[in-house]
Every structure is written in C-alpha cells, then in structure tokens.
Design an enzyme around this catalytic site. Structure first.
Site, short mmCIF file in Angstrom:
data_model
loop_
_atom_site.label_atom_id
_atom_site.label_comp_id
_atom_site.label_asym_id
_atom_site.label_seq_id
_atom_site.Cartn_x
_atom_site.Cartn_y
_atom_site.Cartn_z
N GLY A 143 -1.66 2.42 2.26
CA GLY A 143 -0.45 2.79 2.98
C GLY A 143 -0.73 3.17 4.42
CB CYS A 144 0.74 5.91 6.48
SG CYS A 144 2.50 5.50 6.32
CB ALA A 145 -4.41 6.67 4.90
CG LEU A 348 -1.81 12.72 6.73
CD1 LEU A 348 -0.68 13.71 6.97
CD2 LEU A 348 -2.99 13.41 6.07
#
Length: 362
Positions: A143-145, A348
């Site tokens: 994902g965002c990480a 994160l």
C-alpha cells in the site's frame, strides 16, 4: 552508500477537481447517509484541490466487473509504467546523459491496486530493450508504504552489488479499485482521497561512477532503513477482496495510531545511527492525508513547515498510495540542497507498518 540519482513521475490524463469529485459522491451516496452534507466536508477538509485518473469521471458512474477493472489496470499500468521508466532514465533535470536500459541490473516493481501474472515489469520488458538477465522483483500489498519499502529494498540490493544500477517503479491506479455499490463510510473517505500515480526512481551502488551521468551537485544517499510491523493491527488499513474486486479498509483511528506509535519508532531508528530529530533538515513524508500530516507534526514535534512539500503534493495529486512519496522526493531532489543535509523519509501502510529511510545529500 547507494544514491538516488533520478526520479520521474507520470500524470494520468484525466484531471478531476475536488468539487467535481464531491458532486459525484453526493450523487452516489446521498440516499445512503442522512448526514451526507456533513460527510462531504471531508472533500474540502482534506485540502486536496484536484486529482488525476486513468479514466474519466463518467467511467466510474457505470458498473464494471473485477475482470474489467483489472484489465484496465494492466493496460494502463504498462502504458504509463513504460513512460515513467523512459523518463527516469533520460531525465534532463537529474542526468547529463541517458542511462541505457541494458545498464539496469534489477527492476523493483511496486503496486497494490491490481493483479497481474506475468507482473507488470515483465510486460514492460517486452516493450523496452532491457537485457534478458535483468532481475525482476515485483512487490505487492504494501500500500502507501510500498514506495519507501521499494527504495529500501533497492538500497539493500545495491549494498550487495555495489556496481549495480536498479530502478524502482511504482504504479498505483487507486481509482480502478472504486466500488460503485460500496455504500460504506470507508469508501466515501477513499473517494475523497485516493488518486492514480506513476513514478520511477534510479538507485545506484557505491562503485558506480555517478559523476559520469549525474547532473546535480548533491544527490540523496540512503544511509539506513527500517521496516516496522505493529502487532495485531491487520484491520487498520488494506483491502477486503470480494467477488467484485478490492474493497477499502481504512480505519478512522490512523491519525491517533500515528501519534502514539510513530515517535518511539523514529527515535529508536535515528538513535541507532547517532542522529536525532533535531538534526533532520528535510522531512520526506508520504502524505496519506491532511490528518496524517498533522499527526506527523504532533507525534514528532516538528514544525508544520517541514510538511510543506508533502502538503503541496497532496493538494495537487491526492494520495496515490505507494507512488506518492516519489512525487515528494522528486521535488526535494529538484532543489539545490547543500551537501551533508539530512533527510528522513517516512511512509505508513497496511500491516499496520512503517517504512523509514535516513538520507544524506552527497
């Protein structure tokens, strides 16, 4: 230490203002929420002005099967991913001369918004003249990480192979996961926040003669990285996979989790490398949302000014999952940052997890 030499980004073709997105959501969700006007304030409170998608807004008003959405993901990912690779290896802002595809030893491909086997980088390799022995490292599900994690894995590869040149390609087409019939608050918030983005970074090992092709007086070298998983937090962020596709899981508690959990994590990481937050010159934060950026400020006790670049990217592009941190990093790399300046990269993602990178301009 391995250095990040060039970063490119590709802007998808359809620009949608936040006002238009809000009207779209009002049409879709009005009958499901009595307090729809209050909920729609999220579209303005997030301070996003516009976003970019690979399909126009009319496409999202129609029903699409998981198969149709995933086919659109593969098609767009190859087209725009290929463009990002070409731009990264021929970027006149960062490079004196082009890097040939044959010089690339490994491709780290990052995505969480579609499924493809063979993976996207293999499809791109069939269209660009990479050498057949180029190593492929597709990474899915962060994902965002994922963008920060991809840079970390490229760093480790270049430590092992100091003569290597590698690229990290991130393709996130968040819009194609949109569920028209998901009338949850998580989907409404996701509709206000997520966007499509594509980016690519070139990372080179210590023994590469970077002066031959690097144009900038100083580039960010990666000093250290840290990956951290929070136990028993699987329900904070991610996908629920159903017959019609990927349904967003997005906890409203994310900003509070950041405030309580992030600072000890960051402090320990920096202390291990004889650094503290007061020595950080630049904060290269993945802008997960306005509340996330505010939580960084509160948790780490840093000035709001350190988030200005991340906030600007959020305003202009929204949250493009793993690709977003490359957009932030590129803007720092375009500046004439003095040698020995220290940067902290942070993102994160699902797990719940954090990725940290300690950078020094050299």
């Amino acid at each position: 230490m391995p250095a990040i030499i060039s970063v490119s980004e590709v802007i998808p073709p359809f620009e949608i203002s936040q006002n238009d997105a809000s009207e779209f959501a009002r049409e879709l969700f009005a009958d499901s929420f009595r307090d729809i006007e209050r909920l729609l304030k999220a579209f303005q409170n997030g301070q996003i002005e516009k976003r970019h998608f690979v399909k126009n807004i009319e496409w999202f008003k129609e029903n699409h099967s998981f198969e149709e959405k995933n086919h659109a993901y593969i098609e767009s990912a190859v087209v725009h991913g290929k463009e990002a690779v070409v731009k990264c290896l021929s970027n006149p802002i960062f490079l004196k001369k082009n890097i040939s595809f044959e010089e690339i030893d490994a491709i780290f491909f990052i995505s969480t918004t579609g499924i493809s086997t063979p993976s996207i980088e293999a499809r791109i390799m069939n269209q660009l003249p990479f050498k057949p022995h180029t190593k492929r490292v597709p990474i899915w599900g962060l994902g965002c990480a994922g963008g920060a994690s991809g840079l970390s894995r490229a760093f480790e590869y270049c430590l092992a192979f100091p003569k290597a040149k590698v690229i990290v390609l991130s393709v996130e087409l968040c819009s194609l996961t949109f569920q028209k019939n998901d009338l949850s608050k998580s989907n409404l918030i996701g509709t206000s926040l997520f966007a499509d983005g594509i980016a690519c970074a070139l990372v080179c090992g210590d023994e590469v003669n970077k002066e031959e092709f690097s144009k900038k007086a100083a580039s960010p070298t990666i000093i250290a990285t840290q990956s951290t998983l929070m136990p028993n937090s699987l329900d904070v962020m991610g996908w629920e996979i159903r017959n019609s596709g990927l349904y967003v899981i997005f906890s409203r508690d994310i900003p509070h989790i950041i405030e309580d959990w992030l600072k000890p994590n960051v402090t320990r990481f920096l202390a291990e490398h004889k650094t503290n937050l007061g020595q950080i010159d630049f904060f290269i934060a993945h802008p997960g949302g306005k509340k996330v950026l505010d939580a960084y400020v509160k948790a780490l006790d840093i000035p709001h000014s350190m988030n200005e670049v991340s906030l600007k990217v959020l305003r202009q592009y929204g949250n493009m999952s793993s690709a977003t941190i490359f957009y932030v990093l590129r803007r720092y790399m375009e500046m004439d940052i003095p040698k020995n300046s220290i940067g902290l990269g942070t993102a994160l993602g699902p797990g719940f997890s954090s990725e940290l990178l300690l950078l020094r301009w050299e």
